[in-house]
Design a protein around this motif. Structure first.
Motif, PDB file in Angstrom:
ATOM      1  N   TYR A 171       0.912  -1.133   0.012  1.00 41.29           N
ATOM      2  CA  TYR A 171      -0.090  -0.019  -0.005  1.00 41.29           C
ATOM      3  C   TYR A 171       0.870   1.333   0.072  1.00 41.29           C
ATOM      4  O   TYR A 171       1.876   1.355   0.695  1.00 41.29           O
ATOM      5  CB  TYR A 171      -0.848   0.131   1.202  1.00 41.29           C
ATOM      6  N   TRP A 209      -4.966   6.334   1.574  1.00 47.15           N
ATOM      7  CA  TRP A 209      -4.427   5.033   1.230  1.00 47.15           C
ATOM      8  C   TRP A 209      -4.784   4.595  -0.259  1.00 47.15           C
ATOM      9  O   TRP A 209      -5.796   4.719  -0.463  1.00 47.15           O
ATOM     10  CB  TRP A 209      -4.859   3.859   1.996  1.00 47.15           C
ATOM     11  N   GLY A 210      -3.513   4.040  -0.715  1.00 48.82           N
ATOM     12  CA  GLY A 210      -4.258   3.504  -2.240  1.00 48.82           C
ATOM     13  C   GLY A 210      -4.930   2.274  -1.809  1.00 48.82           C
ATOM     14  O   GLY A 210      -5.134   1.439  -0.730  1.00 48.82           O
ATOM     15  N   TYR A 228      -6.255   2.504  12.908  1.00 51.26           N
ATOM     16  CA  TYR A 228      -6.894   2.143  11.620  1.00 51.26           C
ATOM     17  C   TYR A 228      -7.767   1.062  11.208  1.00 51.26           C
ATOM     18  O   TYR A 228      -7.735  -0.106  11.872  1.00 51.26           O
ATOM     19  CB  TYR A 228      -5.568   1.682  10.488  1.00 51.26           C
ATOM     20  N   GLN A 283      -9.862  -1.595   9.096  1.00 47.73           N
ATOM     21  CA  GLN A 283      -9.584  -2.244   7.609  1.00 47.73           C
ATOM     22  C   GLN A 283     -10.636  -3.208   7.349  1.00 47.73           C
ATOM     23  O   GLN A 283     -10.944  -4.303   7.796  1.00 47.73           O
ATOM     24  CB  GLN A 283      -8.243  -3.087   7.552  1.00 47.73           C
ATOM     25  N   THR A 321     -10.536  -4.706   1.677  1.00 44.05           N
ATOM     26  CA  THR A 321     -10.257  -3.321   1.476  1.00 44.05           C
ATOM     27  C   THR A 321      -8.904  -2.729   2.088  1.00 44.05           C
ATOM     28  O   THR A 321      -8.147  -3.452   2.913  1.00 44.05           O
ATOM     29  CB  THR A 321     -11.233  -2.257   1.942  1.00 44.05           C
ATOM     30  N   ALA A 322      -8.556  -1.608   1.706  1.00 43.82           N
ATOM     31  CA  ALA A 322      -7.317  -0.832   2.375  1.00 43.82           C
ATOM     32  C   ALA A 322      -7.798  -0.407   3.812  1.00 43.82           C
ATOM     33  O   ALA A 322      -8.712   0.074   3.977  1.00 43.82           O
ATOM     34  CB  ALA A 322      -6.898   0.246   1.441  1.00 43.82           C
ATOM     35  N   PRO A 323      -6.554  -0.177   4.606  1.00 41.71           N
ATOM     36  CA  PRO A 323      -6.875   0.533   5.969  1.00 41.71           C
ATOM     37  C   PRO A 323      -7.412   1.819   5.710  1.00 41.71           C
ATOM     38  O   PRO A 323      -7.048   2.475   4.711  1.00 41.71           O
ATOM     39  CB  PRO A 323      -5.477   0.345   6.628  1.00 41.71           C
TER      40      PRO A 323
END
Lengths: 119, 110
Positions: free
Chosen positions: A95, A109-110, B37, B39, B43-45
Motif C-alpha cells: 500500500y 491509502w491506495g 486504522y 480495515q 479493502t485498504a486500511p
C-alpha cells in the motif's frame, strides 16, 4: 477528493525486482510525504519507509535497507517503490499512503497492489 | 512478531460496547501519539483515530481512543454489523526511528 491509485498485481520469481506505482490526485502532491506499508497474507501491517515529495529525502525501515528504493515524479504526481532481490516472504499486498514523518498519520491509502513471489 | 501487542480477536453483539487494547513500550506508545486504522474485509486500511483520541471528519463519535502510559485502547459503542473489520494500532518508535504497528484485531459482530 484525494485519491491514490496503484498499479496492478505482479508475479515475480525469487531474486527479481518489482516496481509499484502510486498516482496521486485531488491535492497538491508536493505538500505531503508518501509512505509505503505492506501486509503479508493473514498478517498485520508493516511500515516500509517514506519519502518527502518536497525534497526527495527518504527513510527506510532497517530490515529493508539496501533492497528498497522510493522515488517520486512530481510532473505526474506519482510515487514509486522498488523492491529488489525478492524472496518468498516478500509476498504481500503493498500500500502507498499519504503521510510519513513522525507526526504525520497515514490519512489516505491506495487500494493496494498484490505482489506474489513464486518460482 | 509485531512491536505493538493487540489481542487477535474481539467480539460483541449489536448495540454493545467493545474495547480493543494495544500495548507497547516507552520508545513508542509511551512517548508518541497512537493511531488506529480500520480495515474492512478486502479493502485498504482507513484512518479511524489520530493523535490518541482525535477523529477525522466523517468518523462517527461511536469510535473513541485513549492512551495511558505505554498502552492504548480503542472503544466502539453502539456496535453495528458494519463495524466488523480488522483494527490496527500504530505509533512512531523512537528507537527504531520508524512506524510500528500492532498485529491487528479481528472484530466480529455476533
Amino acid at each position: 477528493q484525494v485519491q491514490l491509485v496503484q498499479s496492478g498485481a505482479e508475479v515475480k520469481k525469487p531474486g527479481a525486482s518489482v516496481k509499484v506505482s502510486c498516482k496521486a490526485s485531488g491535492y497538491t502532491f508536493t505538500n505531503y510525504d508518501i509512505s509505503w506499508v505492506r501486509q503479508a497474507p493473514g498478517q498485520g501491517l508493516e511500515w516500509m519507509g517514506w519519502i518527502s515529495v518536497y525534497n526527495d529525502n527518504t527513510d527506510y525501515a532497517q530490515k529493508l535497507q539496501g533492497r528498497v528504493t522510493m522515488t517520486t515524479d512530481t510532473s505526474t504526481s506519482t510515487a514509486y517503490m522498488e523492491l529488489r532481490s525478492l524472496r518468498s516472504d516478500d509476498t504481500a499486498v503493498y500500500y502507498c499512503a499519504r503521510g510519513g514523518g513522525q507526526l504525520h498519520e497515514f490519512d489516505y491509502w491506495g487500494q493496494g497492489t498484490l505482489v506474489t513471489v513464486s518460482s | 512478531q509485531s512491536v505493538l501487542t493487540q489481542p487477535p480477536s474481539a467480539s460483541g453483539t449489536p448495540g454493545q460496547r467493545v474495547t480493543i487494547s494495544c500495548s507497547g513500550s516507552s520508545s513508542n506508545i509511551g512517548s508518541n501519539y497512537v493511531y488506529w486504522y480500520q480495515q474492512l474485509p478486502g479493502t485498504a486500511p482507513k484512518l479511524l483515530i489520530y493523535r490518541n483520541n482525535q477523529r477525522p471528519s466523517g468518523v462517527p463519535d461511536r469510535f473513541s481512543g485513549s492512551k495511558s502510559g505505554t498502552s492504548a485502547s480503542l472503544a466502539i459503542s453502539g456496535l453495528r454489523s458494519e463495524d466488523e473489520a480488522d483494527y490496527h494500532c500504530a505509533a512512531w518508535d523512537d528507537s527504531l526511528t520508524g512506524w510500528v504497528f500492532g498485529g491487528g484485531t479481528k472484530l466480529t459482530v455476533l
